[in-house]
Design a protein around this motif. Structure first.
Motif, PDB file in Angstrom:
ATOM      1  N   GLU A  32       0.821  -1.208   0.000  1.00  0.00           N
ATOM      2  CA  GLU A  32       0.000   0.000   0.000  1.00  0.00           C
ATOM      3  C   GLU A  32       0.861   1.267   0.000  1.00  0.00           C
ATOM      4  OE1 GLU A  32      -3.705  -1.395   2.325  1.00  0.00           O
ATOM      5  OE2 GLU A  32      -3.227   0.643   2.965  1.00  0.00           O
TER       6      GLU A  32
ATOM      7  N   VAL B 298       2.015   1.907  -3.331  1.00  0.00           N
ATOM      8  CA  VAL B 298       0.974   2.545  -4.148  1.00  0.00           C
ATOM      9  C   VAL B 298       0.973   4.055  -3.877  1.00  0.00           C
ATOM     10  CG1 VAL B 298      -1.516   2.720  -4.579  1.00  0.00           C
ATOM     11  CG2 VAL B 298      -0.456   0.471  -4.268  1.00  0.00           C
ATOM     12  N   PHE B 299       1.046   4.405  -2.596  1.00  0.00           N
ATOM     13  CA  PHE B 299       1.104   5.836  -2.233  1.00  0.00           C
ATOM     14  C   PHE B 299       2.298   6.508  -2.915  1.00  0.00           C
ATOM     15  CE2 PHE B 299      -1.750   4.800   1.309  1.00  0.00           C
ATOM     16  CZ  PHE B 299      -2.532   5.935   1.364  1.00  0.00           C
ATOM     17  N   LYS B 300       3.450   5.817  -2.860  1.00  0.00           N
ATOM     18  CA  LYS B 300       4.645   6.400  -3.465  1.00  0.00           C
ATOM     19  C   LYS B 300       4.462   6.541  -4.980  1.00  0.00           C
ATOM     20  CE  LYS B 300       7.665   3.670  -1.058  1.00  0.00           C
ATOM     21  NZ  LYS B 300       8.995   3.116  -0.747  1.00  0.00           N
ATOM     22  N   THR B 301       3.821   5.528  -5.567  1.00  0.00           N
ATOM     23  CA  THR B 301       3.557   5.576  -7.004  1.00  0.00           C
ATOM     24  C   THR B 301       2.702   6.785  -7.361  1.00  0.00           C
ATOM     25  OG1 THR B 301       3.604   3.173  -7.043  1.00  0.00           O
ATOM     26  CG2 THR B 301       2.612   4.235  -8.927  1.00  0.00           C
ATOM     27  N   LEU B 302       1.750   7.081  -6.499  1.00  0.00           N
ATOM     28  CA  LEU B 302       0.847   8.208  -6.768  1.00  0.00           C
ATOM     29  C   LEU B 302       1.524   9.562  -6.553  1.00  0.00           C
ATOM     30  CD1 LEU B 302      -2.450   6.935  -5.063  1.00  0.00           C
ATOM     31  CD2 LEU B 302      -1.869   6.893  -7.480  1.00  0.00           C
ATOM     32  N   GLY B 303       2.751   9.515  -6.009  1.00  0.00           N
ATOM     33  CA  GLY B 303       3.487  10.768  -5.845  1.00  0.00           C
ATOM     34  C   GLY B 303       3.739  11.161  -4.398  1.00  0.00           C
ATOM     35  N   PHE B 304       3.304  10.322  -3.457  1.00  0.00           N
ATOM     36  CA  PHE B 304       3.548  10.630  -2.047  1.00  0.00           C
ATOM     37  C   PHE B 304       5.022  10.387  -1.743  1.00  0.00           C
ATOM     38  CE2 PHE B 304      -0.924  10.392  -2.159  1.00  0.00           C
ATOM     39  CZ  PHE B 304      -1.431  10.998  -1.027  1.00  0.00           C
ATOM     40  N   GLY B 305       5.679  11.386  -1.178  1.00  0.00           N
ATOM     41  CA  GLY B 305       7.105  11.274  -0.872  1.00  0.00           C
ATOM     42  C   GLY B 305       7.333  10.596   0.468  1.00  0.00           C
TER      43      GLY B 305
ATOM     44  N   ARG C 157       5.662  11.960   3.643  1.00  0.00           N
ATOM     45  CA  ARG C 157       4.227  11.668   3.796  1.00  0.00           C
ATOM     46  C   ARG C 157       4.013  10.227   4.259  1.00  0.00           C
ATOM     47  NH1 ARG C 157       3.797  15.741  -0.325  1.00  0.00           N
ATOM     48  NH2 ARG C 157       2.248  17.262   0.345  1.00  0.00           N
TER      49      ARG C 157
ATOM     50  N   ILE D 219       9.941   0.881  -4.996  1.00  0.00           N
ATOM     51  CA  ILE D 219       8.495   0.808  -5.278  1.00  0.00           C
ATOM     52  C   ILE D 219       8.146  -0.499  -5.990  1.00  0.00           C
ATOM     53  CG2 ILE D 219       6.573   1.895  -6.482  1.00  0.00           C
ATOM     54  CD1 ILE D 219       7.996   4.565  -6.182  1.00  0.00           C
TER      55      ILE D 219
ATOM     56  N   LEU E 108       5.451  -3.200  -4.721  1.00  0.00           N
ATOM     57  CA  LEU E 108       4.241  -3.550  -5.489  1.00  0.00           C
ATOM     58  C   LEU E 108       4.139  -5.059  -5.719  1.00  0.00           C
ATOM     59  CD1 LEU E 108       4.222  -0.675  -8.151  1.00  0.00           C
ATOM     60  CD2 LEU E 108       2.639  -0.972  -6.237  1.00  0.00           C
TER      61      LEU E 108
END
Lengths: 229, 385
Positions: free
Chosen positions: B288, B291-298, B301, B377, B381
């Motif tokens: 999960e 996924v957050f990192k994939t969406l751009g969360f550094g 965060r 990442i 995943l």
């Protein structure tokens, strides 16, 4: 719709993995371009490097050598932090297993990438509602992923990928976990996004039916890109 | 708001595990709070000390006495405002288990010197008038169900025999940390009895209590008192009331050190429990977080999500623990309170509870956060599906 300027440029790209002392080459000196508005399907046997190539284009893996430019930015020189910011703006992901956050509703899942933007709560709400309407799930926005079918979850994932209006949409086996009917729904939706909204889509798939929807088909075998359709 | 909602939902995703961890933290905070309160109770006398008061005792040992004649000599020393004296009586009520602090004092000067012991005016005058009278703290009176006018008979140990007193007053503490479990009676009653029965022990006091005109003079006055009795048969050791009380506390140093060690162990136990939970949680959510990192969360965060969840667990546990501490401390005080002059959960203890909970929440999240941020990442995943 297709522009002449490539949106993705890949030049002499190589990537290998290390297992102990052993070096396993995955991608070997690959060069190709993807133009704006293209819908590209990458096919090939397991272990051919399709997902690795997709990950590299999406900036979630690092190259050994070569250049990847997306929208004019060479992403191979960006730091982890810069890449995270870049992904948030430029890349929409669709995964095989949807990867929705189970404790969040469909609405909240789609809103997630918008938290990294400067949009107000009201603006975020408008964007999410539009995205869910596009994937025809307006009536399911308060449902949790566990309350949705596989096809509906994948549609939510597509809405999440599209909501920030990214430069490219990458999809890794988007129909791999779906039955035929749901898979066709998802592919129809992606085709519609490509044709109607002009979205550039790069999709990895094993499924020839899914690949049929793409306008460009490339085969990867043993790390070499060897044919165009 | 979104992130807080996500943190709370994540925290209770595994309800049983979260509840058990919260319970562990709450019990540990309760144990920590009670142990701290016990330690505080030990130091209650020290905390209640006045900066203007000195205590002069025999230089060789606390158990040796000083002549009563020293009183006038001390009074004449410059800077001395009030001189009083007293003796540890060491008696018990009916049976040995009914032990409490009891002292023979000079009532008038004693009450002047200790304004924190509050007596009703009529009770005070009755106490001063009657040489066989005594006063007791409200807590002690409640313990034995005494009332004004009762005859209280103590069995002496240092001064053997049955000693009868009439309860003329019940004092209350001016401050929260004033000891309300003591018993005071007229020194003259003890002294006159000793003159008849054991004359060699008469006209001797255990210690002098001295009030100095101002706190600045305390050190000088202490030196002058000791100089006055230098080379006498009973040399004095004069120290501040606080130092005198600390002398008593230091006798229990090993116990207090052990208690402090246990409080430290309790914190380490909470840390281990919370760290284990957060570690399991983060490991389960590696996919999960990817996924957050994939969406751009550094990284920051992702760290916020893990630290936030850890802090929510520890702070809920801390809140429950603090709420439980008060009734538990009351129950504890009712059971063994007679051994402690005061037994109050202080604001310092509550602040320490909160501080340690925050610290534990932060420490427990460090390693899981590091792993979650560092994992590539693509590898994260692959853990999904």
């Amino acid at each position: 719709m297709n522009g002449s300027v490539p949106i993705v440029e890949i030049i002499n790209l190589s990537k290998s993995y290390h297992r102990g002392n052993q070096v396993i080459p995955v991608l070997n000196n690959i060069t190709f371009n993807i133009r704006e508005g293209d819908f590209l399907a990458l096919m090939g046997p397991s272990g051919s490097g399709k997902t690795t190539l997709l990950n590299l284009i999406a900036g979630i893996d690092k190259v050994d050598s070569g250049i990847i430019r997306v929208g004019g930015t060479d992403i191979t020189v960006l730091s982890e932090t810069e890449l995270a910011g870049w992904r948030g703006i430029n890349v929409g992901f669709v995964f095989q297993f949807y990867n929705l956050i189970p404790v969040l509703t469909a609405f909240d899942n789609v809103e997630l990438p918008l938290l990294l933007t400067n949009l107000s709560k009201k603006e975020r709400k408008e964007h999410v509602e539009i995205a869910l309407k596009v994937v025809n799930l307006s009536d399911r926005m308060d449902h949790y992923p566990g309350q949705l079918s596989g096809g509906q979850q994948q549609r939510v994932a597509i809405a999440r990928a599209m909501v920030t209006d990214p430069t490219i949409l990458v999809a890794d086996e988007p129909t791999g976990d779906l039955d035929r009917a749901s898979a066709e729904e998802i592919m129809a939706l992606m085709e519609r996004l490509n044709i109607e909204s002009g979205k550039t889509i790069i999709m990895v798939t094993h499924d020839p039916r899914a690949a049929e929807k793409a306008r460009i088909l490339k085969h990867l075998d043993k790390g070499v890109l060897n044919s165009n359709s | 708001m979104y992130i807080i909602k996500l943190l709370i939902k994540n925290t209770f995703r595994h309800k049983l595990r979260t509840c058990l961890t919260v319970l562990s933290v709450a019990i540990a905070i309760l144990a920590f709070g009670l142990l701290r309160t016990v330690i505080d109770a030990w130091y209650a006398g020290v905390q209640a000390s006045s900066v203007n008061r000195l205590v002069a005792r025999h230089a060789v040992s606390m158990i040796l006495t000083l002549p009563i004649s020293y009183k006038e000599k001390i009074r004449q020393i410059e800077g001395v405002k009030i001189v009083s004296y007293g003796t540890w009586f060491g008696a018990f009520y009916i049976e040995e288990k009914n032990f409490f602090a009891n002292f023979a004092v000079d009532p008038k000067s004693f009450l002047e010197l200790y304004p924190e012991y509050i007596l009703q005016p009529d009770e005070k005058s009755a106490f001063l008038r009657d040489k066989k009278s005594c006063v007791a703290g409200a807590k002690l009176v409640k313990r034995f169900g005494w009332k004004i006018g009762d005859i209280v008979t103590l069995k002496g140990t240092i001064y053997p025999g049955n000693w009868e007193f009439v309860l003329r007053g019940i004092y209350r503490g001016k401050n929260k940390n004033t000891d309300e479990s003591q018993f005071f009676f007229h020194f003259d009653y003890l002294n006159e009895t000793l003159k008849k029965t054991v004359p060699a022990r008469a006209d001797q006091v255990g210690y002098y209590m001295i009030e100095v005109a101002s706190a600045d003079l305390v050190a000088d006055v202490a030196i002058r008192i000791d100089k006055t009795f230098h080379n006498s048969l009973a040399e004095t050791l004069t120290e501040t009331e606080k130092a005198f009380q600390l002398g008593f506390v230091s006798m229990s140093d090993a116990i207090i050190t052990a208690l402090r060690l246990v409080t430290f162990i309790v914190i380490v136990i909470i840390l281990a429990v919370v760290a284990n939970t957060i570690n399991m949680t983060a490991r389960e959510r590696i996919g999960e977080y990817s996924v957050f990192k994939t969406l751009g969360f550094g990284g920051w965060r992702i760290a916020g999500l893990i630290f936030g969840e850890s802090l929510i667990i520890t702070m809920i546990g801390c809140t429950v623990g603090i709420i439980l501490t008060f009734p538990s401390a009351n129950a504890f005080a009712n059971t063994v309170g007679s051994y402690f002059p005061t037994f109050n959960v202080t604001m310092d203890t509550i602040l320490l509870d909160i501080m340690f909970s925050i610290l534990v929440g932060m420490l427990a999240a460090i390693i899981p956060t590091y792993h979650s941020i560092k994992i590539p990442i693509a590898d994260g995943l692959r853990r999904i599906g």
